[in-house]
Design a protein around this motif. Structure first.
Motif, PDB file in Angstrom:
ATOM      1  N   VAL A   1       0.901  -1.017   0.312  1.00  0.00           N
ATOM      2  CA  VAL A   1       0.056  -0.090   0.085  1.00  0.00           C
ATOM      3  C   VAL A   1       0.767   1.238   0.215  1.00  0.00           C
ATOM      4  O   VAL A   1       1.699   1.380   0.793  1.00  0.00           O
ATOM      5  N   GLY A   2       0.713   2.095  -0.989  1.00  0.00           N
ATOM      6  CA  GLY A   2       1.594   3.478  -1.242  1.00  0.00           C
ATOM      7  C   GLY A   2       0.591   4.488  -0.545  1.00  0.00           C
ATOM      8  O   GLY A   2      -0.578   4.425  -0.415  1.00  0.00           O
ATOM      9  N   SER A   3       1.286   5.552  -0.732  1.00  0.00           N
ATOM     10  CA  SER A   3       0.672   6.939  -0.397  1.00  0.00           C
ATOM     11  C   SER A   3       0.203   7.858  -1.535  1.00  0.00           C
ATOM     12  O   SER A   3       0.650   7.727  -2.585  1.00  0.00           O
ATOM     13  N   LYS A   4      -1.257   7.760  -1.479  1.00  0.00           N
ATOM     14  CA  LYS A   4      -1.950   8.511  -2.505  1.00  0.00           C
ATOM     15  C   LYS A   4      -1.465  10.133  -2.769  1.00  0.00           C
ATOM     16  O   LYS A   4      -1.368  10.693  -1.535  1.00  0.00           O
ATOM     17  N   MET A   5      -1.872  10.666  -3.810  1.00  0.00           N
ATOM     18  CA  MET A   5      -1.286  11.959  -4.183  1.00  0.00           C
ATOM     19  C   MET A   5      -2.848  12.637  -4.479  1.00  0.00           C
ATOM     20  O   MET A   5      -3.688  12.147  -4.502  1.00  0.00           O
ATOM     21  N   GLU A   6      -2.867  13.799  -4.474  1.00  0.00           N
ATOM     22  CA  GLU A   6      -3.893  14.814  -4.692  1.00  0.00           C
ATOM     23  C   GLU A   6      -4.641  14.338  -6.133  1.00  0.00           C
ATOM     24  O   GLU A   6      -3.925  14.114  -7.149  1.00  0.00           O
ATOM     25  N   GLY A   7      -5.966  14.118  -6.200  1.00  0.00           N
ATOM     26  CA  GLY A   7      -6.758  13.382  -7.246  1.00  0.00           C
ATOM     27  C   GLY A   7      -6.929  12.061  -7.204  1.00  0.00           C
ATOM     28  O   GLY A   7      -7.390  11.560  -8.224  1.00  0.00           O
ATOM     29  N   GLU A   8      -5.931  11.368  -6.353  1.00  0.00           N
ATOM     30  CA  GLU A   8      -6.104   9.833  -6.428  1.00  0.00           C
ATOM     31  C   GLU A   8      -7.102   9.337  -5.443  1.00  0.00           C
ATOM     32  O   GLU A   8      -6.871   9.629  -4.364  1.00  0.00           O
ATOM     33  N   SER A   9      -7.930   8.361  -5.598  1.00  0.00           N
ATOM     34  CA  SER A   9      -8.655   7.746  -4.715  1.00  0.00           C
ATOM     35  C   SER A   9      -7.807   6.673  -3.740  1.00  0.00           C
ATOM     36  O   SER A   9      -8.228   6.640  -2.651  1.00  0.00           O
ATOM     37  N   SER A  10      -6.775   6.134  -4.413  1.00  0.00           N
ATOM     38  CA  SER A  10      -6.130   5.172  -3.799  1.00  0.00           C
ATOM     39  C   SER A  10      -4.744   4.897  -4.647  1.00  0.00           C
ATOM     40  O   SER A  10      -4.730   5.057  -5.765  1.00  0.00           O
ATOM     41  N   TYR A  11      -3.651   4.364  -3.961  1.00  0.00           N
ATOM     42  CA  TYR A  11      -2.566   4.010  -5.045  1.00  0.00           C
ATOM     43  C   TYR A  11      -1.886   2.732  -3.827  1.00  0.00           C
ATOM     44  O   TYR A  11      -1.628   2.693  -2.758  1.00  0.00           O
ATOM     45  N   VAL A  12      -1.711   1.699  -4.627  1.00  0.00           N
ATOM     46  CA  VAL A  12      -1.052   0.512  -4.350  1.00  0.00           C
ATOM     47  C   VAL A  12       0.031  -0.065  -5.381  1.00  0.00           C
ATOM     48  O   VAL A  12       0.025   0.735  -6.441  1.00  0.00           O
ATOM     49  N   TYR A  13       0.954  -0.797  -5.017  1.00  0.00           N
ATOM     50  CA  TYR A  13       2.018  -1.057  -6.158  1.00  0.00           C
ATOM     51  C   TYR A  13       2.296  -2.492  -5.730  1.00  0.00           C
ATOM     52  O   TYR A  13       2.330  -3.057  -4.737  1.00  0.00           O
ATOM     53  N   TYR A  14       2.638  -3.354  -6.911  1.00  0.00           N
ATOM     54  CA  TYR A  14       3.028  -4.549  -6.705  1.00  0.00           C
ATOM     55  C   TYR A  14       4.528  -4.832  -6.996  1.00  0.00           C
ATOM     56  O   TYR A  14       4.958  -4.148  -8.002  1.00  0.00           O
ATOM     57  N   GLU A  15       5.521  -5.408  -6.262  1.00  0.00           N
ATOM     58  CA  GLU A  15       6.686  -5.805  -6.588  1.00  0.00           C
ATOM     59  C   GLU A  15       7.031  -7.352  -7.059  1.00  0.00           C
ATOM     60  O   GLU A  15       6.510  -8.089  -6.159  1.00  0.00           O
ATOM     61  N   HIS A  16       7.620  -7.360  -8.183  1.00  0.00           N
ATOM     62  CA  HIS A  16       7.905  -8.712  -8.706  1.00  0.00           C
ATOM     63  C   HIS A  16       9.514  -9.046  -8.089  1.00  0.00           C
ATOM     64  O   HIS A  16      10.109  -8.188  -8.376  1.00  0.00           O
ATOM     65  N   ILE A  17       9.633 -10.409  -8.156  1.00  0.00           N
ATOM     66  CA  ILE A  17      11.057 -10.840  -7.792  1.00  0.00           C
ATOM     67  C   ILE A  17      11.816 -10.622  -9.120  1.00  0.00           C
ATOM     68  O   ILE A  17      12.982 -10.384  -8.795  1.00  0.00           O
TER      69      ILE A  17
END
Length: 558
Positions: free
Chosen positions: A477-493
């Motif tokens: 789970v990442g920090s959302k910026m202005e105008g974003e409802s949510s922000y997540v990210y996936y990291e691959h091996i």
């Protein structure tokens, strides 16, 4: 004589009920709502891991706020604040890493003594599932502890409402006892010393009943839940302009009058069963064979084809997209656009006559044809794929706005195959044979929630379980910026793959995990407007913008 006796009994009952409800509400406000309470959960972890948790306080969502805590190996005590004046449906945990967890007890410090739910008592209410709460399984009980094995797919623990409601019921035990005792004492004193009691008649009872009914929303809990797919109006804030209070109280009262849910459900059933009409025709229409369709005004206008783009507007969208693509290209970012069609477009044969397409074309058809003929933008159109698939499979939910997991999977393949034309070293798409595909019938869906008719309509729900159990991708789970409802990210091996940034809406819910299999990092933004700050921070190689048909007018904006 009998009538006089009956009038007295009814009168006493109404007086007792009104007194009990008032004292009970005040006691709960003082003893529960006014206190900072916490769920204290004893968890034993087999390894040190970050654990995300949330409280489900509304139907259909895991929780409005996701928090993260670092669990240490061994015994942990997780403290989760109980929301003030809110009903909790479930407590959810998500781990991005495989781990063995043991839940030994849930505790809450109540007014007089702590409330404790041990492992054996919570076992039947703890479920292990996918992150979207599908494919749930039950854990095992070992030495009084609920043992849960989290893996790549089954990565979510849900403590269901049976446990949470058990805690709530124990919380209100003493307020209820206090209210009953004081109301009973008051009733005795009232019956002894009230001279008016000797003159009870049905007019007085009718008046008292009327007062009881209109006062019920005031003297009962402010967190009564509706089965509608929306948040109920809150009790008005009294610390504001006095002229605003009556209007807000009217909204609150309309949402909280006695037996509102039950009366709504009966009314909805009558409309559908007897008159075969939708309880909310301005929001949902009932099509052929029980298919439900969104009938919001903007959706109907878009589908019927009366409001079309002018040549200037089509040119504006084309120029906006090409300018966007060109600017990204200068930063080494390749831009792709995909516009999933509405269910109305794919399953038009099930549409009710009242919202069928009447014009020769639609905005969506105009735009897709224009961009394909006149624009250099990399457009990914899943329409033909979905039309081909529907001959053998259901690709959109019958009771929901969205495509199902099977439809989304083949759309994902289309997206990756198009990207691989420009990035041939990108890993090949996953195949349907890489999954165990199961189909179950359920009665849920966002459109069912809007008309409050659960267990009336059915849908075919596909579940895809990967045969590969290796943990390759981790969700954070990442920090959302202005105008974003949510922000997540996936990291691959695999760190050698390119980076992805996906701008999306709800149609990408089933896309994002599949897409993440092909990129070293996949940033997922819930939002339609591209943000320069986000792009510069993530520095993706590929940017995919997914925009459902309903929102295509947003492409007119630069």
């Amino acid at each position: 004589m009998v009538r006089e006796w009956l009038n007295k009994v009814v009168f006493l009952f109404l007086v007792f009920w009104l007194c009990f409800s008032s004292i009970y509400y005040l006691a709960k406000e003082i003893m529960i709502a006014g206190k900072s309470l916490e769920y204290v959960i004893e968890i034993n972890a087999s390894a040190s891991i970050p654990l995300q948790y949330s409280l489900n306080i509304a139907p259909g969502q895991i929780g409005a706020k996701i928090s993260e805590i670092q669990l240490k190996k061994g015994s942990n005590q997780l403290r989760i604040p109980r929301p003030l004046r809110k009903e909790v449906i479930s407590i959810n945990f998500l781990s991005t890493q495989p781990v063995e967890l043991g839940l030994s007890e849930i505790k809450m410090d109540a007014f007089f003594e702590p409330i404790i739910i041990n492992g054996a008592e919570m076992l039947s209410s703890v479920k292990l599932s996918y992150s979207d709460l599908s494919n749930s399984e039950s854990p095992n009980l070992v030495d009084g502890t609920v043992q849960v094995s989290l893996s790549k797919n089954l990565n979510t623990i849900s403590i269901k409402k049976k446990v949470v409601h058990s805690i709530d019921n124990q919380l209100i035990y003493w307020p209820r006892v206090l209210a009953f005792v004081l109301s009973f004492v008051f009733l005795i004193l009232f019956s002894v010393f009230s001279s008016r009691f000797q003159k009870v008649n049905y007019q007085l009872n009718f008046f008292l009943l009327f007062m009881v009914l209109i006062s019920t929303p005031i003297i009962t809990s402010k967190d009564n839940r509706s089965r509608e797919n929306r948040e109920l109006a809150p009790f008005p804030n009294l610390d504001q302009n006095i002229w605003k209070i009556p209007r807000e109280f009217n909204k609150y009262y309309n949402d909280h009058f006695p037996f509102r849910n039950e009366l709504r459900y009966i009314g909805n059933a009558i409309k559908y069963r007897i008159f075969n009409i939708s309880p909310k025709p301005d929001a949902v229409r009932i099509g052929k064979e029980g298919w439900l369709f969104n009938s919001a005004k903007d959706v109907v206008v878009l589908n019927q084809g009366f409001d079309l783009y002018s040549k200037e507007e089509l040119e504006t969208i084309k120029n906006n997209l090409e300018a966007k693509s060109g600017l990204l290209e200068k930063h080494g970012i390749t831009y792709y656009l995909t516009i999933p069609p509405m269910k109305h477009r794919v399953y038009k044969e099930y549409l009710p006559e009242s919202i069928k397409q009447l014009g020769e074309t639609t905005k969506w058809e105009q735009l897709m044809n224009y961009l394909k003929e006149h624009s250099s933008v990399r457009l990914i159109d899943p329409y033909a794929t979905l039309i081909g698939l529907k001959k053998k499979h259901v690709v959109y939910y019958q009771t929901d706005t969205h495509w199902n997991k099977l439809g989304a999977f083949y759309a994902y393949q289309l997206i990756i195959d198009r990207i691989r034309m420009d990035f041939p070293n990108l890993s090949p798409t996953l195949q349907i044979d890489d999954f165990v595909v199961e189909m179950k019938v359920d009665s849920t869906g966002d459109l069912v929630g809007v008309i409050d008719m659960k267990n009336t309509f059915a849908r075919d729900a596909y579940y895809l379980t990967s045969k590969d159990t290796a943990q390759k991708v981790v969700l954070k789970v990442g920090s959302k910026m202005e105008g974003e409802s949510s922000y997540v990210y996936y990291e691959h091996i695999d760190k050698n793959q390119p980076k992805l940034l996906l701008y999306r809406d709800s149609f990408s819910e089933y896309l994002r995990e599949h897409l993440a299999e092909h990129f070293s990092v996949s940033g997922i933004v819930w939002g339609h407007q591209l943000n320069d700050k986000r792009i510069l921070k993530d520095k993706p190689d590929i940017l995919v913008q997914e925009l459902m048909e309903r929102f295509i007018d947003k492409l007119l904006l630069p």
